[in-house]
Design a protein around this motif. Structure first.
Motif, PDB file in Angstrom:
ATOM      1  N   ALA A  70      21.346 -30.460  -3.062  1.00 11.35           N
ATOM      2  CA  ALA A  70      20.828 -31.176  -1.897  1.00 11.35           C
ATOM      3  C   ALA A  70      19.357 -30.857  -1.657  1.00 11.35           C
ATOM      4  CB  ALA A  70      21.656 -30.821  -0.662  1.00 11.35           C
ATOM      5  N   LYS A  71      18.883 -29.729  -2.190  1.00 10.87           N
ATOM      6  CA  LYS A  71      17.492 -29.321  -2.014  1.00 10.87           C
ATOM      7  C   LYS A  71      16.577 -29.898  -3.090  1.00 10.87           C
ATOM      8  CE  LYS A  71      18.812 -24.891   0.050  1.00 10.87           C
ATOM      9  NZ  LYS A  71      18.718 -23.411  -0.078  1.00 10.87           N
ATOM     10  N   ALA A  72      17.171 -30.550  -4.092  1.00  8.35           N
ATOM     11  CA  ALA A  72      16.391 -31.011  -5.243  1.00  8.35           C
ATOM     12  C   ALA A  72      16.101 -32.508  -5.164  1.00  8.35           C
ATOM     13  CB  ALA A  72      17.144 -30.700  -6.536  1.00  8.35           C
ATOM     14  N   GLY A  73      14.813 -32.844  -5.255  1.00  9.22           N
ATOM     15  CA  GLY A  73      14.414 -34.236  -5.333  1.00  9.22           C
ATOM     16  C   GLY A  73      14.214 -34.684  -6.759  1.00  9.22           C
ATOM     17  N   ALA A  74      14.271 -33.737  -7.695  1.00 11.18           N
ATOM     18  CA  ALA A  74      14.079 -34.058  -9.115  1.00 11.18           C
ATOM     19  C   ALA A  74      15.192 -33.438  -9.934  1.00 11.18           C
ATOM     20  CB  ALA A  74      12.726 -33.536  -9.589  1.00 11.18           C
ATOM     21  N   SER A 145      14.885 -29.407  -9.214  1.00  9.87           N
ATOM     22  CA  SER A 145      13.788 -28.787  -8.472  1.00  9.87           C
ATOM     23  C   SER A 145      13.441 -29.660  -7.277  1.00  9.87           C
ATOM     24  CB  SER A 145      12.554 -28.623  -9.368  1.00  9.87           C
ATOM     25  OG  SER A 145      12.146 -29.879  -9.895  1.00  9.87           O
ATOM     26  N   GLY A 146      12.713 -29.061  -6.343  1.00  6.59           N
ATOM     27  CA  GLY A 146      12.324 -29.796  -5.151  1.00  6.59           C
ATOM     28  C   GLY A 146      11.459 -30.999  -5.478  1.00  6.59           C
ATOM     29  N   HIS A 147      10.554 -30.817  -6.439  1.00  9.14           N
ATOM     30  CA  HIS A 147       9.632 -31.876  -6.832  1.00  9.14           C
ATOM     31  C   HIS A 147       9.550 -31.954  -8.354  1.00  9.14           C
ATOM     32  CE1 HIS A 147       8.361 -32.308  -2.659  1.00  9.14           C
ATOM     33  NE2 HIS A 147       8.365 -30.979  -2.608  1.00  9.14           N
ATOM     34  N   ARG A 148       9.132 -33.113  -8.861  1.00 10.26           N
ATOM     35  CA  ARG A 148       9.222 -33.366 -10.300  1.00 10.26           C
ATOM     36  C   ARG A 148       8.311 -32.494 -11.159  1.00 10.26           C
ATOM     37  NH1 ARG A 148       6.432 -37.716  -8.131  1.00 10.26           N
ATOM     38  NH2 ARG A 148       4.376 -38.172  -9.034  1.00 10.26           N
TER      39      ARG A 148
END
Length: 203
Positions: A70-74, A145-148
């Motif tokens: 749930a914390k990962a945008g990537a 990860s949070g961002h790519r």
């Protein structure tokens, strides 16, 4: 993801569970027994890291399910596949061998280090053993990860370090020499990220 490997010993250390089969727990066991497909998959895992050596085709959806957060945008996935050529020669298939207990620990250490370095949420590294035919996957590296940017960099670094460090070797069979050829052992790392050949001699 839980291994079906028959377990004779379990050790909990820093949140990591290590399963050792009867084939790998005795120094007198022959190497052929250690690599018996019946003793696989062999796995090291924690809540955020999953490492496995398998003989079966890779279960890609399972690895992506593990790394999802749930914390990962990537969510980044790399699949290494057997190509049909090496150094301008036609390759018919590959076969992978390893020192399983050492390889598992090396893969886990790599995952743990890169996870901390790039702030990755979760990491999965799975490598096949035995024969891997052309167009089949031999390794999966999945990270979240949070961002790519962190995901791209982390996945690339994991792959490079796995190929350079892990106690895994490959044997190539070339189509231009026939199936009776014994094949050629190579270090797992034969090319750099740009495809340039790094190692031509037998490993």
């Amino acid at each position: 993801m839980t291994s079906d490997t028959p377990v004779t010993e379990k050790m909990a250390r820093n949140g990591v569970t290590e399963a050792s089969t009867s084939a790998t727990s005795t120094a007198k066991t022959s190497r052929s027994s250690v690599l018996d497909p019946a003793n696989f998959p062999q796995t090291l895992e924690s809540p955020t890291i999953y490492i496995s050596l398998v003989y079966d085709p890779l279960d890609i959806p399972a690895y992506l399910k593990f790394t999802r957060s749930a914390k990962a945008g990537a969510n980044i996935l790399f699949l290494g596949t057997t190509r049909d050529n090496f150094d301008h020669r036609p390759v018919s298939r590959l076969s992978y061998s390893a020192y399983p207990s050492l390889a598992l620990k090396s893969l886990y250490a790599i995952a743990e280090d890169v996870q901390k370095k790039h702030g990755l949420e979760k990491v999965a590294i799975v490598h096949r053993m035995g024969e891997v035919k052309v167009e089949e996957e031999s390794i999966a590296v999945a990270v979240s990860s949070g961002h790519r940017a962190a995901g791209w960099k982390g996945a690339e670094e994991i792959l490079e370090r796995v190929k350079a460090r892990a106690e895994i070797w490959k044997k190539e069979w070339f189509a231009d020499t026939g199936e009776m050829e014994e094949g050629v052992w190579r270090a797992n790392r034969d090319r750099d990220a740009q495809g340039n050949i790094l190692e031509k001699s037998n490993a």
